[in-house]
Design a protein around this motif. Structure first.
Motif, PDB file in Angstrom:
ATOM      1  N   ASP A 124       0.855  -1.185   0.000  1.00  0.00           N
ATOM      2  CA  ASP A 124       0.000   0.000   0.000  1.00  0.00           C
ATOM      3  C   ASP A 124       0.887   1.229   0.000  1.00  0.00           C
ATOM      4  O   ASP A 124       1.937   1.242   0.650  1.00  0.00           O
ATOM      5  CB  ASP A 124      -0.924   0.021   1.214  1.00  0.00           C
ATOM      6  CG  ASP A 124      -1.924   1.183   1.150  1.00  0.00           C
ATOM      7  OD1 ASP A 124      -2.508   1.400   0.066  1.00  0.00           O
ATOM      8  OD2 ASP A 124      -2.103   1.881   2.164  1.00  0.00           O
ATOM      9  N   HIS A 125       0.467   2.248  -0.749  1.00  0.00           N
ATOM     10  CA  HIS A 125       1.239   3.486  -0.868  1.00  0.00           C
ATOM     11  C   HIS A 125       0.390   4.617  -0.294  1.00  0.00           C
ATOM     12  O   HIS A 125      -0.485   5.150  -0.974  1.00  0.00           O
ATOM     13  CB  HIS A 125       1.585   3.740  -2.341  1.00  0.00           C
ATOM     14  CG  HIS A 125       2.565   4.853  -2.546  1.00  0.00           C
ATOM     15  ND1 HIS A 125       2.905   5.299  -3.805  1.00  0.00           N
ATOM     16  CD2 HIS A 125       3.281   5.605  -1.692  1.00  0.00           C
ATOM     17  CE1 HIS A 125       3.791   6.279  -3.711  1.00  0.00           C
ATOM     18  NE2 HIS A 125       4.027   6.480  -2.423  1.00  0.00           N
ATOM     19  N   LEU A 126       0.625   4.934   0.975  1.00  0.00           N
ATOM     20  CA  LEU A 126      -0.105   6.016   1.639  1.00  0.00           C
ATOM     21  C   LEU A 126       0.811   7.230   1.710  1.00  0.00           C
ATOM     22  O   LEU A 126       1.822   7.211   2.416  1.00  0.00           O
ATOM     23  CB  LEU A 126      -0.541   5.589   3.046  1.00  0.00           C
ATOM     24  CG  LEU A 126      -1.343   6.615   3.844  1.00  0.00           C
ATOM     25  CD1 LEU A 126      -2.602   7.048   3.106  1.00  0.00           C
ATOM     26  CD2 LEU A 126      -1.698   6.064   5.222  1.00  0.00           C
ATOM     27  N   TYR A 127       0.454   8.277   0.970  1.00  0.00           N
ATOM     28  CA  TYR A 127       1.367   9.419   0.820  1.00  0.00           C
ATOM     29  C   TYR A 127       0.784  10.727   1.331  1.00  0.00           C
ATOM     30  O   TYR A 127       1.355  11.788   1.117  1.00  0.00           O
ATOM     31  CB  TYR A 127       1.794   9.575  -0.646  1.00  0.00           C
ATOM     32  CG  TYR A 127       0.645   9.658  -1.633  1.00  0.00           C
ATOM     33  CD1 TYR A 127      -0.036  10.851  -1.830  1.00  0.00           C
ATOM     34  CD2 TYR A 127       0.265   8.548  -2.359  1.00  0.00           C
ATOM     35  CE1 TYR A 127      -1.091  10.931  -2.725  1.00  0.00           C
ATOM     36  CE2 TYR A 127      -0.787   8.617  -3.258  1.00  0.00           C
ATOM     37  CZ  TYR A 127      -1.461   9.805  -3.445  1.00  0.00           C
ATOM     38  OH  TYR A 127      -2.515   9.873  -4.326  1.00  0.00           O
ATOM     39  N   LEU A 128      -0.363  10.677   2.008  1.00  0.00           N
ATOM     40  CA  LEU A 128      -0.904  11.890   2.631  1.00  0.00           C
ATOM     41  C   LEU A 128      -1.470  11.538   4.001  1.00  0.00           C
ATOM     42  O   LEU A 128      -2.026  10.468   4.203  1.00  0.00           O
ATOM     43  CB  LEU A 128      -1.946  12.556   1.729  1.00  0.00           C
ATOM     44  CG  LEU A 128      -3.033  11.727   1.045  1.00  0.00           C
ATOM     45  CD1 LEU A 128      -4.180  11.431   1.993  1.00  0.00           C
ATOM     46  CD2 LEU A 128      -3.553  12.441  -0.178  1.00  0.00           C
ATOM     47  N   TYR A 129      -1.286  12.472   4.939  1.00  0.00           N
ATOM     48  CA  TYR A 129      -1.578  12.202   6.346  1.00  0.00           C
ATOM     49  C   TYR A 129      -2.313  13.377   6.977  1.00  0.00           C
ATOM     50  O   TYR A 129      -1.830  13.998   7.925  1.00  0.00           O
ATOM     51  CB  TYR A 129      -0.277  11.896   7.092  1.00  0.00           C
ATOM     52  CG  TYR A 129       0.409  10.669   6.554  1.00  0.00           C
ATOM     53  CD1 TYR A 129       0.137   9.411   7.067  1.00  0.00           C
ATOM     54  CD2 TYR A 129       1.306  10.768   5.489  1.00  0.00           C
ATOM     55  CE1 TYR A 129       0.741   8.279   6.557  1.00  0.00           C
ATOM     56  CE2 TYR A 129       1.919   9.638   4.971  1.00  0.00           C
ATOM     57  CZ  TYR A 129       1.629   8.399   5.500  1.00  0.00           C
ATOM     58  OH  TYR A 129       2.225   7.278   4.984  1.00  0.00           O
ATOM     59  N   PRO A 130      -3.520  13.687   6.503  1.00  0.00           N
ATOM     60  CA  PRO A 130      -4.245  14.834   7.053  1.00  0.00           C
ATOM     61  C   PRO A 130      -4.877  14.528   8.403  1.00  0.00           C
ATOM     62  O   PRO A 130      -5.217  13.385   8.716  1.00  0.00           O
ATOM     63  CB  PRO A 130      -5.319  15.077   5.992  1.00  0.00           C
ATOM     64  CG  PRO A 130      -5.562  13.727   5.389  1.00  0.00           C
ATOM     65  CD  PRO A 130      -4.233  13.030   5.406  1.00  0.00           C
ATOM     66  N   ASN A 131      -5.017  15.548   9.205  1.00  0.00           N
ATOM     67  CA  ASN A 131      -5.851  15.508  10.414  1.00  0.00           C
ATOM     68  C   ASN A 131      -5.495  14.377  11.380  1.00  0.00           C
ATOM     69  O   ASN A 131      -6.368  13.737  11.967  1.00  0.00           O
ATOM     70  CB  ASN A 131      -7.335  15.414  10.016  1.00  0.00           C
ATOM     71  CG  ASN A 131      -7.725  16.509   9.047  1.00  0.00           C
ATOM     72  OD1 ASN A 131      -7.440  17.682   9.282  1.00  0.00           O
ATOM     73  ND2 ASN A 131      -8.342  16.137   7.930  1.00  0.00           N
ATOM     74  N   GLY A 132      -4.200  14.120  11.526  1.00  0.00           N
ATOM     75  CA  GLY A 132      -3.757  13.122  12.489  1.00  0.00           C
ATOM     76  C   GLY A 132      -3.694  11.699  11.976  1.00  0.00           C
ATOM     77  O   GLY A 132      -3.389  10.774  12.753  1.00  0.00           O
ATOM     78  N   ALA A 133      -3.966  11.477  10.694  1.00  0.00           N
ATOM     79  CA  ALA A 133      -3.864  10.122  10.135  1.00  0.00           C
ATOM     80  C   ALA A 133      -2.407   9.674  10.149  1.00  0.00           C
ATOM     81  O   ALA A 133      -1.486  10.477   9.995  1.00  0.00           O
ATOM     82  CB  ALA A 133      -4.401  10.110   8.711  1.00  0.00           C
ATOM     83  N   ARG A 134      -2.218   8.351  10.317  1.00  0.00           N
ATOM     84  CA  ARG A 134      -0.869   7.790  10.334  1.00  0.00           C
ATOM     85  C   ARG A 134      -0.873   6.453   9.579  1.00  0.00           C
ATOM     86  O   ARG A 134      -1.928   5.841   9.370  1.00  0.00           O
ATOM     87  CB  ARG A 134      -0.383   7.556  11.766  1.00  0.00           C
ATOM     88  CG  ARG A 134      -0.327   8.816  12.614  1.00  0.00           C
ATOM     89  CD  ARG A 134       0.450   8.591  13.903  1.00  0.00           C
ATOM     90  NE  ARG A 134      -0.146   7.543  14.743  1.00  0.00           N
ATOM     91  CZ  ARG A 134       0.441   7.048  15.840  1.00  0.00           C
ATOM     92  NH1 ARG A 134       1.623   7.501  16.234  1.00  0.00           N
ATOM     93  NH2 ARG A 134      -0.157   6.122  16.557  1.00  0.00           N
ATOM     94  N   LEU A 135       0.308   5.997   9.195  1.00  0.00           N
ATOM     95  CA  LEU A 135       0.419   4.693   8.554  1.00  0.00           C
ATOM     96  C   LEU A 135      -0.106   3.596   9.474  1.00  0.00           C
ATOM     97  O   LEU A 135      -0.627   2.572   9.018  1.00  0.00           O
ATOM     98  CB  LEU A 135       1.879   4.422   8.176  1.00  0.00           C
ATOM     99  CG  LEU A 135       2.134   3.262   7.213  1.00  0.00           C
ATOM    100  CD1 LEU A 135       1.567   3.572   5.837  1.00  0.00           C
ATOM    101  CD2 LEU A 135       3.620   2.952   7.101  1.00  0.00           C
ATOM    102  N   ASP A 136      -0.013   3.828  10.747  1.00  0.00           N
ATOM    103  CA  ASP A 136      -0.483   2.875  11.755  1.00  0.00           C
ATOM    104  C   ASP A 136      -1.949   2.496  11.533  1.00  0.00           C
ATOM    105  O   ASP A 136      -2.364   1.368  11.839  1.00  0.00           O
ATOM    106  CB  ASP A 136      -0.350   3.467  13.159  1.00  0.00           C
ATOM    107  CG  ASP A 136       0.996   4.117  13.413  1.00  0.00           C
ATOM    108  OD1 ASP A 136       1.502   4.820  12.510  1.00  0.00           O
ATOM    109  OD2 ASP A 136       1.541   3.960  14.522  1.00  0.00           O
TER     110      ASP A 136
END
Length: 448
Positions: A124-136
């Motif tokens: 998975d390619h997660l490249y944006l982390y708005p509003n407290g989102a994390r890869l976790d």
């Protein structure tokens, strides 16, 4: 932790995807402690028996490129008919309203859809982390669903005000990006055989990060012993951007910054030329081929036949659900086969080769020599395809699943555990997750 033994009994056909391209009929598979313990006939067990008399058994499919969060923004009207850059500009403002809940639920639903299509291992390619989102958030979702997971810590650092494509609200400081890469690698990456989670480093694309971040990311990944991933040469706009801003083609850009090698895989690569293909073959750089997304965005047909003939490692990717509108990896394999035939003729790619790319090929791209094939000692990641139904009726070759066969599994086993049984996800409450996702999508739409 020890697992209960499972015996897959009397498989009609087992497509092993080993070096010898073995195909077995009427075979039993004993699964124990997360691995394939024995292959033979007339095996017995005191554990669970799964009858496979009407099934073709394959290794679990491997998805080498996805953006799971996009499962929450499928078929958004403003992006349905746009090219890549216009599509992104439509969706960036919506994604900017995501938070941890949106990331978690969209990953749950996307992973379940992959599982139903026979996928046991996905990146998975997660490249944006708005509003407290994390890869976790996505890692937790994968643990719920039970798929083997290779998330990558993506990033964007150049916003519109600095000449990049994404809005400034979605970019991060490069020092913070690298710090968080270290955090998630140290917290989640498991380099051991049989690992359920491995973490990669993945700046989003040449048009959303700096040269410095690309170079620093490569240095960090190699210091930590993890893989590197990004988008490359996706369409004509992508190549034109590289020529205008870097004075070179994408392949040269990647090589100059340390982005070629066994530990690197690039998504799309639709527009690689012959010199770039030779570079990737020579350096053993991998490619995630995303045929449905490439069609959906009008990007073109990737030169997969030329890549394979040159020795490039190629796997399949469903890409983001918002640029594909589905996460069916079996459908992706069929599309890959058909597109090469459109481009090169009816004998350009066989059904078996496309299935090999979807299994063994993807495992090689992700550096998983413990997955992607049916052999004693390999991980117990298996897909059971019931070929007694209407999709296969009249087929002379049950192994030619991509020509005449189901696109959803009857059973899916990951690390010796059932994730799908009798066509239903059994590892978590999918119905509840779909309801939750529907409510989140409605709430997002109401804020437009």
């Amino acid at each position: 932790m020890a697992q209960s033994e499972i015996l897959i009994r009397n498989a009609r056909t087992a497509l092993c995807m080993d070096d010898a391209k073995t195909e077995l009929c009427g075979v039993d598979l004993r699964l124990r402690d997360g691995v394939i313990a024995e292959i033979g006939q007339g095996l017995t067990t005191q554990g669970t028996v799964v009858d496979a008399g009407t099934c073709v058994v394959t290794p679990g499919l491997v998805n080498t490129h996805h953006h799971l969060y996009q499962t929450l923004t499928r078929a958004v009207p403003g992006g349905q008919d746009a090219l890549l850059f216009g599509w992104l500009k439509t969706l960036y403002p919506i994604w900017a309203r995501f938070g941890p809940e949106e990331m978690f639920v969209s990953a749950q639903v996307g992973l379940a859809e992959l599982a139903l299509s026979g996928c046991t291992l996905t990146s998975d390619h997660l490249y944006l982390y708005p509003n407290g989102a994390r890869l976790d958030d996505t890692i937790a979702a994968a643990a719920d669903v039970g798929l083997r997971f290779h998330p990558t810590r993506g990033a964007m650092s150049i916003g519109e005000s600095a000449g990049g494509l994404p809005p400034d609200s979605l970019v991060e400081r490069e020092a913070a990006i690298l710090d968080d890469c270290i955090r998630v690698i140290d917290g989640f990456h498991d380099p051991r055989p049989g690992a359920m989670v491995r973490v990669g480093v993945a700046p989003c694309s040449p048009f959303s990060v700096s040269r410095e971040l690309m170079r620093d990311a490569a240095l960090l990944a190699r210091a930590k012993g993890v893989m590197l991933h990004t988008h490359l040469a996706e369409n004509d706009e992508d190549v034109a951007y590289s020529l205008a801003h870097f004075g070179c083609r994408p392949g040269q850009y990647a090589e100059d910054l340390g982005w070629t090698g066994e530990d690197v895989w690039h998504a799309h690569c639709v527009k690689l030329d012959a010199q770039e293909i030779a570079l990737f073959a020579r350096t053993r750089t991998g490619v995630a081929h995303c045929p449905c997304s490439n069609c959906r965005l009008g990007s073109g047909i990737a030169p997969v036949r030329a890549m394979r003939d040159a020795g490039v490692k190629v796997g399949l990717g469903v890409d983001g659900s918002a640029s594909n509108d589905t996460s069916n990896l079996a459908a992706e394999a069929r599309q890959a086969m058909l597109l090469q035939r459109v481009a090169r003729g009816a004998d350009a790619m066989s059904a078996r080769e496309a299935l090999w790319i979807a299994t063994r090929g993807g495992a090689e791209v992700l550096g998983r020599d413990d997955c992607g094939q049916i052999a004693v000692g390999k991980r117990a990641d298996l897909a059971l395809w019931d070929v007694s139904g209407v999709e296969s009726a009249g087929s002379w070759d049950p192994a030619a699943l991509l020509l005449a066969g189901p696109q959803k599994v009857r059973d899916l086993i990951v690390e010796g555990r059932a994730v799908v049984r009798d066509g239903q996800v059994v590892s978590f409450d999918l119905e509840a997750a779909i309801g939750r996702q529907t409510r989140l999508a409605r709430r997002l739409a109401e804020t437009l």
